[in-house]
Design an enzyme around this catalytic site. Sequence first.
Site, PDB file in Angstrom:
ATOM      1  N   ARG A  68     -16.055   1.173   6.111  1.00  0.00           N
ATOM      2  CA  ARG A  68     -15.684  -0.193   6.452  1.00  0.00           C
ATOM      3  C   ARG A  68     -16.639  -1.266   5.939  1.00  0.00           C
ATOM      4  O   ARG A  68     -16.299  -2.426   5.917  1.00  0.00           O
ATOM      5  CB  ARG A  68     -15.554  -0.319   7.978  1.00  0.00           C
ATOM      6  CG  ARG A  68     -14.294   0.336   8.513  1.00  0.00           C
ATOM      7  CD  ARG A  68     -13.073  -0.532   8.236  1.00  0.00           C
ATOM      8  NE  ARG A  68     -11.819   0.131   8.561  1.00  0.00           N
ATOM      9  CZ  ARG A  68     -10.843   0.368   7.708  1.00  0.00           C
ATOM     10  NH1 ARG A  68     -10.990   0.052   6.451  1.00  0.00           N
ATOM     11  NH2 ARG A  68      -9.729   0.916   8.092  1.00  0.00           N
ATOM     12  N   GLU A  73      -7.594   3.145  -5.939  1.00  0.00           N
ATOM     13  CA  GLU A  73      -8.338   3.207  -4.684  1.00  0.00           C
ATOM     14  C   GLU A  73      -9.828   3.207  -4.989  1.00  0.00           C
ATOM     15  O   GLU A  73     -10.239   3.534  -6.113  1.00  0.00           O
ATOM     16  CB  GLU A  73      -7.938   4.518  -3.963  1.00  0.00           C
ATOM     17  CG  GLU A  73      -8.621   4.776  -2.641  1.00  0.00           C
ATOM     18  CD  GLU A  73      -8.447   3.646  -1.620  1.00  0.00           C
ATOM     19  OE1 GLU A  73      -8.890   2.513  -1.902  1.00  0.00           O
ATOM     20  OE2 GLU A  73      -7.897   3.899  -0.541  1.00  0.00           O
ATOM     21  N   HIS A 125      -3.586   0.443  -3.192  1.00  0.00           N
ATOM     22  CA  HIS A 125      -4.239   1.309  -2.200  1.00  0.00           C
ATOM     23  C   HIS A 125      -4.929   0.488  -1.123  1.00  0.00           C
ATOM     24  O   HIS A 125      -5.203  -0.687  -1.307  1.00  0.00           O
ATOM     25  CB  HIS A 125      -5.262   2.197  -2.920  1.00  0.00           C
ATOM     26  CG  HIS A 125      -4.660   2.963  -4.048  1.00  0.00           C
ATOM     27  ND1 HIS A 125      -4.193   4.256  -3.908  1.00  0.00           N
ATOM     28  CD2 HIS A 125      -4.393   2.610  -5.330  1.00  0.00           C
ATOM     29  CE1 HIS A 125      -3.671   4.658  -5.058  1.00  0.00           C
ATOM     30  NE2 HIS A 125      -3.784   3.681  -5.937  1.00  0.00           N
ATOM     31  N   ARG A 162       0.416   8.397  -6.370  1.00  0.00           N
ATOM     32  CA  ARG A 162       0.963   8.008  -5.064  1.00  0.00           C
ATOM     33  C   ARG A 162       1.399   6.538  -5.034  1.00  0.00           C
ATOM     34  O   ARG A 162       2.381   6.196  -4.365  1.00  0.00           O
ATOM     35  CB  ARG A 162      -0.021   8.340  -3.935  1.00  0.00           C
ATOM     36  CG  ARG A 162      -1.399   7.714  -4.052  1.00  0.00           C
ATOM     37  CD  ARG A 162      -2.355   8.394  -3.078  1.00  0.00           C
ATOM     38  NE  ARG A 162      -3.687   7.791  -3.008  1.00  0.00           N
ATOM     39  CZ  ARG A 162      -4.704   8.112  -3.781  1.00  0.00           C
ATOM     40  NH1 ARG A 162      -4.562   9.014  -4.743  1.00  0.00           N
ATOM     41  NH2 ARG A 162      -5.889   7.539  -3.610  1.00  0.00           N
ATOM     42  N   ARG A 189       0.862  -1.182   0.000  1.00  0.00           N
ATOM     43  CA  ARG A 189       0.000   0.000   0.000  1.00  0.00           C
ATOM     44  C   ARG A 189       0.891   1.223   0.000  1.00  0.00           C
ATOM     45  O   ARG A 189       1.878   1.276   0.740  1.00  0.00           O
ATOM     46  CB  ARG A 189      -0.876  -0.016   1.261  1.00  0.00           C
ATOM     47  CG  ARG A 189      -1.789   1.190   1.357  1.00  0.00           C
ATOM     48  CD  ARG A 189      -2.582   1.162   2.657  1.00  0.00           C
ATOM     49  NE  ARG A 189      -3.370   2.374   2.783  1.00  0.00           N
ATOM     50  CZ  ARG A 189      -4.052   2.711   3.852  1.00  0.00           C
ATOM     51  NH1 ARG A 189      -4.033   1.930   4.913  1.00  0.00           N
ATOM     52  NH2 ARG A 189      -4.743   3.833   3.878  1.00  0.00           N
ATOM     53  N   HIS A 190       0.560   2.183  -0.850  1.00  0.00           N
ATOM     54  CA  HIS A 190       1.401   3.383  -0.962  1.00  0.00           C
ATOM     55  C   HIS A 190       1.632   4.026   0.398  1.00  0.00           C
ATOM     56  O   HIS A 190       0.818   3.909   1.321  1.00  0.00           O
ATOM     57  CB  HIS A 190       0.765   4.397  -1.918  1.00  0.00           C
ATOM     58  CG  HIS A 190      -0.535   4.953  -1.424  1.00  0.00           C
ATOM     59  ND1 HIS A 190      -0.612   5.970  -0.490  1.00  0.00           N
ATOM     60  CD2 HIS A 190      -1.810   4.622  -1.725  1.00  0.00           C
ATOM     61  CE1 HIS A 190      -1.879   6.248  -0.247  1.00  0.00           C
ATOM     62  NE2 HIS A 190      -2.630   5.436  -0.970  1.00  0.00           N
ATOM     63  N   LYS A 197     -11.998  14.135   7.151  1.00  0.00           N
ATOM     64  CA  LYS A 197     -12.760  13.044   7.781  1.00  0.00           C
ATOM     65  C   LYS A 197     -13.506  13.506   9.033  1.00  0.00           C
ATOM     66  O   LYS A 197     -14.610  13.039   9.307  1.00  0.00           O
ATOM     67  CB  LYS A 197     -11.829  11.863   8.083  1.00  0.00           C
ATOM     68  CG  LYS A 197     -11.425  11.170   6.797  1.00  0.00           C
ATOM     69  CD  LYS A 197     -10.424  10.064   6.976  1.00  0.00           C
ATOM     70  CE  LYS A 197      -9.983   9.558   5.593  1.00  0.00           C
ATOM     71  NZ  LYS A 197      -8.893   8.604   5.665  1.00  0.00           N
ATOM     72  N   HIS A 248     -13.467   4.646  -5.297  1.00  0.00           N
ATOM     73  CA  HIS A 248     -13.911   6.011  -5.578  1.00  0.00           C
ATOM     74  C   HIS A 248     -14.826   6.456  -4.431  1.00  0.00           C
ATOM     75  O   HIS A 248     -15.846   5.826  -4.180  1.00  0.00           O
ATOM     76  CB  HIS A 248     -14.663   6.049  -6.910  1.00  0.00           C
ATOM     77  CG  HIS A 248     -14.744   7.417  -7.492  1.00  0.00           C
ATOM     78  ND1 HIS A 248     -15.370   8.459  -6.844  1.00  0.00           N
ATOM     79  CD2 HIS A 248     -14.270   7.941  -8.650  1.00  0.00           C
ATOM     80  CE1 HIS A 248     -15.281   9.554  -7.581  1.00  0.00           C
ATOM     81  NE2 HIS A 248     -14.615   9.267  -8.673  1.00  0.00           N
ATOM     82  N   TYR A 249     -14.410   7.528  -3.746  1.00  0.00           N
ATOM     83  CA  TYR A 249     -15.176   7.965  -2.566  1.00  0.00           C
ATOM     84  C   TYR A 249     -16.295   8.952  -2.890  1.00  0.00           C
ATOM     85  O   TYR A 249     -16.926   9.500  -1.994  1.00  0.00           O
ATOM     86  CB  TYR A 249     -14.233   8.551  -1.504  1.00  0.00           C
ATOM     87  CG  TYR A 249     -13.797   7.524  -0.485  1.00  0.00           C
ATOM     88  CD1 TYR A 249     -14.710   6.980   0.428  1.00  0.00           C
ATOM     89  CD2 TYR A 249     -12.484   7.082  -0.430  1.00  0.00           C
ATOM     90  CE1 TYR A 249     -14.322   6.032   1.357  1.00  0.00           C
ATOM     91  CE2 TYR A 249     -12.087   6.124   0.507  1.00  0.00           C
ATOM     92  CZ  TYR A 249     -13.019   5.611   1.390  1.00  0.00           C
ATOM     93  OH  TYR A 249     -12.635   4.665   2.321  1.00  0.00           O
TER      94      TYR A 249
END
Length: 201
Positions: free
Chosen positions: A113, A85, A155, A58, A8-9, A96, A87-88
């Site tokens: 989660r 990663e 990620h 990254r 993971r980066h 956050k 997509h948020y």
Amino acid sequence: MGMAVLIRHGESQWNLENRFTGWVDVPLSPRGEEEAKKAGAKLKGYRFDVAFVSALKRAQDTLAIVLRELNQTDIPTYQDQALNERHYGDLQGLNKAETAQKFGEQQVKIWRRSFDIKPPGGESLKDTAERVLPYYEANIKPHIVAGRSVIIAAHGNSLRALVMHLDRLTPEQVLELNIPTGAPLLYEFDSAGVPLAHRYL
């Protein structure tokens, strides 16, 4: 016997600022570059045949630093957004702590989660797995079955999806799974590409 190292980066600028990053192409922080160097040091003595990386800077920078530490910058490297990663969506760029205030801490934890609940406009872990795993099966696993050594730089969530598959975790178990930044996770496989053992280096 095939082998894969998942990495993971290192910390990115937005990890540092505690923001949801997703597909936004932010650079590593100085600490993230340091983490990548340390990961390279932990991998001294390992020789890789091929590398896979997401389409985000990254992860690419992490891989470049690791391979430079190992003097293996000449190996074939394949880049694909399938390893990006998750997509948020609407959360991308938000801090956050602010997000928790806005939507409630419990709701944010569920988005971060849970397996199949998407944040607004974004992907769930299930959605992420549905692009990571076909890519793994078609492009990465054949190298492992052929007995090669593979390194994958990606990620937190794309690697959670892959580890869930490799370790046969349930959606409940994956909830608690966290992959640390810059810690190489080594898998050894049998000749059919089934994982035999794994450990952090």
